[in-house]
Write a protein that holds these residues in place. Structure first.
Motif, mmCIF file in Angstrom:
data_model
loop_
_atom_site.group_PDB
_atom_site.id
_atom_site.type_symbol
_atom_site.label_atom_id
_atom_site.label_comp_id
_atom_site.label_asym_id
_atom_site.label_seq_id
_atom_site.Cartn_x
_atom_site.Cartn_y
_atom_site.Cartn_z
ATOM 1 N N GLY A 98 -6.082 6.998 -5.838
ATOM 2 C CA GLY A 98 -4.914 7.486 -5.085
ATOM 3 C C GLY A 98 -5.275 7.660 -3.494
ATOM 4 O O GLY A 98 -4.750 7.435 -2.567
ATOM 5 N N LYS A 99 -6.848 8.307 -3.408
ATOM 6 C CA LYS A 99 -7.388 8.305 -2.312
ATOM 7 C C LYS A 99 -7.384 7.085 -1.307
ATOM 8 O O LYS A 99 -7.480 7.082 -0.201
ATOM 9 N N GLU B 39 0.703 -0.983 -0.063
ATOM 10 C CA GLU B 39 0.244 -0.091 -0.109
ATOM 11 C C GLU B 39 0.950 1.385 -0.004
ATOM 12 O O GLU B 39 0.423 2.172 -0.627
ATOM 13 N N TYR B 40 1.957 1.307 0.878
ATOM 14 C CA TYR B 40 2.905 2.591 0.714
ATOM 15 C C TYR B 40 3.638 2.598 -0.792
ATOM 16 O O TYR B 40 3.575 3.642 -1.318
ATOM 17 N N LYS C 135 0.858 9.344 -5.521
ATOM 18 C CA LYS C 135 0.785 10.754 -5.249
ATOM 19 C C LYS C 135 1.919 11.472 -6.229
ATOM 20 O O LYS C 135 1.801 12.459 -6.739
ATOM 21 N N ASP D 69 0.428 4.003 -2.915
ATOM 22 C CA ASP D 69 0.141 5.367 -2.407
ATOM 23 C C ASP D 69 1.142 6.165 -2.864
ATOM 24 O O ASP D 69 0.981 7.310 -3.521
ATOM 25 N N GLU E 164 -5.852 4.366 -1.707
ATOM 26 C CA GLU E 164 -4.581 3.889 -1.296
ATOM 27 C C GLU E 164 -4.066 4.653 0.080
ATOM 28 O O GLU E 164 -3.299 3.934 0.892
ATOM 29 N N SER E 165 -3.976 5.843 -0.036
ATOM 30 C CA SER E 165 -3.691 6.663 1.207
ATOM 31 C C SER E 165 -4.603 6.220 2.468
ATOM 32 O O SER E 165 -4.131 6.235 3.515
#
Length: 263
Positions: A100-101, A71-72, A79, A75, A103-104
């Motif tokens: 992207g949201k 996930e890092y 970004k 994300d 994943e954050s």
């Protein structure tokens, strides 16, 4: 593997599990699969599990750390793409931003469970890519590989979470969110790379990305639950393979994603 059968079996073993998950019940989730809230349901449910510190075994913690690594990576990738001037065409910006949201959100919830990690990334994939954030075709190609890997990675860890039914349930819901991400970026890939054969789902072991054939190896499997489905009801092998996701092991996933992660 029948995901919903696993969830039903877990409820038989621990009848109170669903009640303790509050908003994460099967009915709640399934009632929203077709709604605009579907994408948010899994992250919200995962937060509930994390905040209650629901029965994490050592195996579960290991799986969560593995998931956090992926996930890092996703994300950070989105970004970088979203801040790159002129990279993402306007018609795709809202869609990519929403992915992207998500994943954050996944990163934030996993950090609450197992703590933050300090990771650095090499977007050249060990020197094999030079225009990840300057060429949209390359960007969406990488996105496709990452999302397809993520779907198989989450499914591959389901067995390790059998003793943590609450975490297993939500991990499989996150798997569903990742699958929708994969379907969306694959469709964008098909348009931008003039690849009409690329659908929103994987066909056999066909790789739209030669660099990472390993992402798709094994997807041609036609045996499910010990039954060979080849020729089932006159369906083609491709149609049968499209109906199921296959797993990737932790070792396989890290071998695929490893070149993106700096030592």
């Amino acid at each position: 593997m029948d995901i919903f059968k696993i969830i039903d079996d877990l409820q038989k073993i621990d009848g109170d599990a669903v009640g303790r998950l509050e908003h994460a019940s099967r009915r709640y989730f399934m009632n929203r699969v077709g709604s605009t809230l579907a994408a948010a349901a899994a992250p919200m449910a995962f937060a509930t599990i994390v905040n209650k510190a629901y029965g994490q075994t050592a195996a579960a913690v290991d799986v969560l750390k593995f998931a956090l690594t992926l996930e890092y990576l996703e994300d950070a990738f989105y970004k970088e793409g979203l801040k790159a001037s002129g990279l993402i065409p306007d018609k795709y910006k809202a869609s990519i931003a929403q992915i992207g949201k998500h994943e954050s959100q996944h990163v934030a919830y996993l950090v609450k469970a197992v703590g933050a990690m300090n990771l650095q990334f090499d977007w050249t994939y060990g020197g094999k890519l030079s225009d990840t954030f300057s060429n949209f075709k390359t960007f969406i190609t990488v996105a496709t590989a990452l999302e397809d890997t993520g779907v198989r990675a989450y499914k591959g860890q389901a067995g390790a979470l059998m003793k943590d039914p609450g975490i297993l349930k939500v991990a499989l819901q996150v798997h569903s969110v990742e699958a929708r991400h994969a379907a969306q970026v694959r469709r964008i890939f098909a348009v931008e790379n003039s690849s009409p054969g690329t659908k929103g789902w994987i066909t056999g072991n066909a790789s739209p990305i030669a660099l990472v054939q390993a992402v798709y190896n094994g997807e041609e499997n036609l045996t499910q639950g010990g039954v060979n489905l080849k020729g089932l009801a006159g369906k083609s092998d491709n149609a049968v393979s499209e109906a199921f996701d296959e797993i990737l092991t932790k070792e396989q996933v890290l071998a695929i994603a490893g070149p993106f992660i700096k030592a």
